[in-house]
Design a protein around this motif. Structure first.
Motif: not given
Length: 304
Positions: A196-218
């Motif tokens: 993403y080019g910026r700091e994210l926490t792991s819970p944020e990533v899991f939540q984004r993936a749950r919502d179907g965000e492709e970059k998080a799923l990757a």
């Protein structure tokens, strides 16, 4: 006659204390903030704070599982990954025994989780399995022949430090490309921050993936594939009856399962590819339950 023991689970941020009977039932519990950076005074304070619980329930022993490496014979913290840490050399077993006035037994927290699985969890009735705990890091415990594997100094089971990429990033253990750097909460945050080019926490990533965000799923695809490949390497080495996965990350396992199984099949030998991978039923209670049952069995002279 039912016996009980005090179980202590010393984590990086919280310490849980519970009185547990010999069937693995929690009778009473409490929490306190962890402060391992304070060194010996934190463990002394924790021992004193825990003392009223075993007295109320007439507990006969206490056990503790802790982050870090513990010398099997002395019960002291070893340098491990952080040789300058203030807890290095602290005699945890002796401090707990003296402050709570009970026989005390200590070991690494992930090994203690594995013991809980053996006694009352997904490994009950099994003789050979591997338990992994995935949270901020990745730790493990090995059960072989129905017994916990300790190794010569008591530090066996550091599965997170199997190297899956010798050209990968450096690890505090001195190796490169360790599994923990790819398959843990810290790894998810690192991989996502790069993507993403910026700091994210792991819970944020899991939540984004749950919502179907492709970059998080990757990111999770990469993480879970690495986990599966690590499991395949462990299967090839130990031929376990099953793997038991626990820890905070497992609440997101449906997002990881398909890629983890693909990674596992890609690296495990053909005859081992049907090894079951199951989720721990013990949730956050495995640490205190395992510590108490470990203490009871050690007190009885069991070869655990």
């Amino acid at each position: 006659m039912t016996r009980c023991a005090l179980g202590i689970d010393i984590g990086a941020t919280n310490t849980r204390i519970a009185v547990v009977d010999d069937q693995g039932n929690i009778l009473e519990s409490q929490h306190l903030p962890s402060n391992m950076a304070a060194g010996a005074p934190f463990f002394e304070e924790g021992g004193r704070g825990a003392a009223p619980l075993p007295r109320r329930h007439k507990a006969v022993a206490m056990g503790a599982g802790t982050a870090g490496q513990i010398h099997l014979a002395t019960g002291k913290y070893l340098p491990g990954l952080y040789p300058q840490a203030p807890w290095v050399g602290v005699p945890l077993r002796d401090i707990l025994a003296q402050t709570a006035e009970l026989p005390a037994f200590v070991d690494n927290d992930c090994k203690i989780h594995a013991y809980a699985e053996l006694k009352v969890g997904a490994g009950r009735g099994r003789r050979d399995f591997i338990s992994l705990t995935l949270g901020t890091g990745l730790g493990g415990g090995i059960i072989a022949g129905g017994r916990l594997v300790h190794g010569a100094k008591g530090i066996a089971g550091h599965m997170g430090h199997i190297s899956i990429d010798p050209q990968g990033p450096p690890c505090p253990c001195g190796n490169r490309g360790c599994l923990e750097l790819y398959a843990s909460g810290t790894a998810v945050a690192r991989l996502a921050s790069r993507a993403y080019g910026r700091e994210l926490t792991s819970p944020e990533v899991f939540q984004r993936a749950r919502d179907g965000e492709e970059k998080a799923l990757a990111v999770l695809e990469e993480m879970a594939t690495a986990l599966g490949r690590g499991l395949g390497a462990m299967a090839n080495m130990f031929n376990p009856e099953l793997f038991v996965l626990g820890g905070s990350i497992m609440q997101w396992y449906p997002l990881l399962e398909a890629a983890a199984r693909r990674g596992f099949r890609a690296s495990a030998m053909t005859e081992l590819q049907d090894t079951p991978i199951v989720i721990s039923p013990l949730a956050g209670e495995g640490g205190v339950i395992g510590a108490a049952l470990y203490a009871l069995d050690q007190l009885a002279g069991g070869n655990v």
